[in-house]
Design a protein around this motif. Structure first.
Motif, PDB file in Angstrom:
ATOM      1  N   ILE A 188       0.712  -0.820  -0.089  1.00  0.00           N
ATOM      2  CA  ILE A 188       0.073  -0.118  -0.041  1.00  0.00           C
ATOM      3  C   ILE A 188       0.761   1.261   0.010  1.00  0.00           C
ATOM      4  O   ILE A 188       0.654   2.054  -0.730  1.00  0.00           O
ATOM      5  N   LEU A 189       1.833   1.380   0.906  1.00  0.00           N
ATOM      6  CA  LEU A 189       2.674   2.565   0.819  1.00  0.00           C
ATOM      7  C   LEU A 189       3.593   2.557  -0.380  1.00  0.00           C
ATOM      8  O   LEU A 189       3.834   3.757  -1.026  1.00  0.00           O
ATOM      9  N   TYR A 190       3.616   1.361  -1.081  1.00  0.00           N
ATOM     10  CA  TYR A 190       4.670   1.543  -2.410  1.00  0.00           C
ATOM     11  C   TYR A 190       3.634   2.164  -3.122  1.00  0.00           C
ATOM     12  O   TYR A 190       4.218   2.935  -4.092  1.00  0.00           O
ATOM     13  N   ALA A 191       2.247   1.676  -3.353  1.00  0.00           N
ATOM     14  CA  ALA A 191       1.506   2.508  -4.261  1.00  0.00           C
ATOM     15  C   ALA A 191       1.522   4.019  -4.135  1.00  0.00           C
ATOM     16  O   ALA A 191       1.294   4.707  -5.015  1.00  0.00           O
ATOM     17  N   ILE A 192       1.178   4.471  -2.776  1.00  0.00           N
ATOM     18  CA  ILE A 192       1.120   5.567  -2.517  1.00  0.00           C
ATOM     19  C   ILE A 192       2.399   6.472  -3.093  1.00  0.00           C
ATOM     20  O   ILE A 192       2.274   7.378  -3.543  1.00  0.00           O
ATOM     21  N   ALA A 193       3.444   5.914  -2.648  1.00  0.00           N
ATOM     22  CA  ALA A 193       4.752   6.489  -2.648  1.00  0.00           C
ATOM     23  C   ALA A 193       4.847   6.507  -4.510  1.00  0.00           C
ATOM     24  O   ALA A 193       5.733   7.688  -5.010  1.00  0.00           O
ATOM     25  N   GLU A 194       4.539   5.678  -5.151  1.00  0.00           N
ATOM     26  CA  GLU A 194       4.692   5.839  -6.628  1.00  0.00           C
ATOM     27  C   GLU A 194       3.748   6.864  -7.243  1.00  0.00           C
ATOM     28  O   GLU A 194       4.214   7.409  -8.267  1.00  0.00           O
ATOM     29  N   ILE A 195       2.500   6.926  -6.898  1.00  0.00           N
ATOM     30  CA  ILE A 195       1.834   7.926  -7.239  1.00  0.00           C
ATOM     31  C   ILE A 195       2.265   9.446  -7.051  1.00  0.00           C
ATOM     32  O   ILE A 195       2.453  10.262  -7.772  1.00  0.00           O
TER      33      ILE A 195
END
Length: 342
Positions: A324-331
């Motif tokens: 989840i944190l990875y997806a947020i960071a990628e955005i």
């Protein structure tokens, strides 16, 4: 079989033992050596971990050098954290060595980094890919370009005729290249790289400590080269290249002032400087360190391919440790790139 993990200075005897082991392997790379481990130890925001696997007779049968890289304050540091493994692990044929190293890596990187990525320098067998998959790693295709540099003549004959003409014109215009001879010159090159990454590449560039330490440690140990390109005493380009002694020169960073000095072909000459250095220093292969994804257009790929060589697809392995944190960071990263903030 057991695994020992180091994240501080290596004892001298252990460092020598690891060095002998990695240099004895056909897939040796300086990126998995004690020299690179010590280099990482000296750089702010770089946290290396050296995993050493031993079999029952207490002899080394595998090594894995991973580095966790981060930026900014505590929150930004974690959001930006990534664990990267260049060219590893290096293992012998003992069964289970790869498994124990990946298991040990996940226990540490799985808690400390947003994701873990292996940048492969060799092909892995299907069985070995299954081991990576077992520990949560997905395989993704990535192209690379390798050029044989046994002699300058071989390099020149393998590249396109237009690339040879550009090199000839650059030399006729008075372009010269040589190794960096002072920290001041290294800082000049860093200035060129910083400008390039800010305006065009828009990806994170290590700060000056990375390049100063590379020069102060790896270059002095002849396990790195910083090459500079000049025109009328002005620095117009250069390259930062790790050296796997007796094997490979790798392109880590490269730049050229192509718009300001078009008649000199700075980026072409910086690449030629590296290829020439490899040929002159008994390094039979030059590694361009990436051609991008096969299905995605990549302008740099076209530039590199005109130097000839062999296209390989060793791919990468990646594991999202915090999905989840990875997806947020990628955005967030993509938004910043769209506004040219990174």
């Amino acid at each position: 079989m057991n695994v020992t993990v180091f994240n501080r200075e290596l004892p001298g005897s252990v460092s020598e033992e690891i060095d002998i082991f990695v240099r004895g392997l056909s897939d040796f790379t300086v990126f998995q050596s004690p020299a690179f481990y010590n280099f990482y130890l000296s750089i702010p925001h770089y946290t290396p971990f050296y995993f050493i696997a031993r079999n029952q007779p207490d002899r080394i049968c595998g090594v894995l050098l991973a580095v966790i890289i981060s930026e900014g304050n505590v929150f930004i540091s974690f959001i930006s954290s990534r664990c990267v493994v260049y060219g590893g692990p290096l293992v012998t044929d003992e069964n289970g060595t790869l498994e124990v190293l990946l298991e040990a890596l996940n226990k540490i990187a799985g808690r400390r980094a947003l994701f873990t990525q292996f940048r492969n320098f060799k092909p892995w067998t299907d069985n070995q890919k299954d081991v990576f998959k077992k520990f949560g790693f997905l395989y993704r295709e990535r192209l690379n370009l390798l050029v044989s540099t046994k002699s300058e003549q071989e390099v020149l004959s393998g590249m396109s005729s237009s690339r040879r003409r550009q090199i000839k014109k650059g030399i006729e215009a008075g372009v010269q290249f040589r190794s960096a001879s002072s920290t001041e010159e290294v800082m000049q090159l860093y200035g060129l790289l910083a400008e390039l990454y800010k305006l065009k590449v828009r990806k994170p560039l290590p700060d000056k400590n990375f390049f100063m330490t590379f020069y102060g440690q790896l270059v002095q140990q002849k396990q790195g080269a910083i090459l500079l390109v000049f025109f009328d005493d002005a620095l117009i380009g250069g390259a930062v290249c790790p050296v796997s002694v007796g094997s490979t020169l790798s392109e880590l960073y490269i730049c050229g002032l192509d718009e300001k000095y078009p008649q000199c072909y700075p980026s072409v000459m910086a690449t030629w400087a590296a290829l020439s250095y490899a040929a002159d220093n008994a390094l039979p292969e030059f590694d361009f360190m990436g051609l991008g994804k096969p299905e995605v257009k990549y302008g740099v790929r076209d530039f590199k391919l005109r130097f000839g060589g062999q296209v390989v697809n060793y791919g990468r392995f990646a594991r999202r440790n915090y999905k989840i944190l990875y997806a947020i960071a990628e955005i967030g990263y993509n938004i910043l790139r769209s506004f040219k903030r990174v």
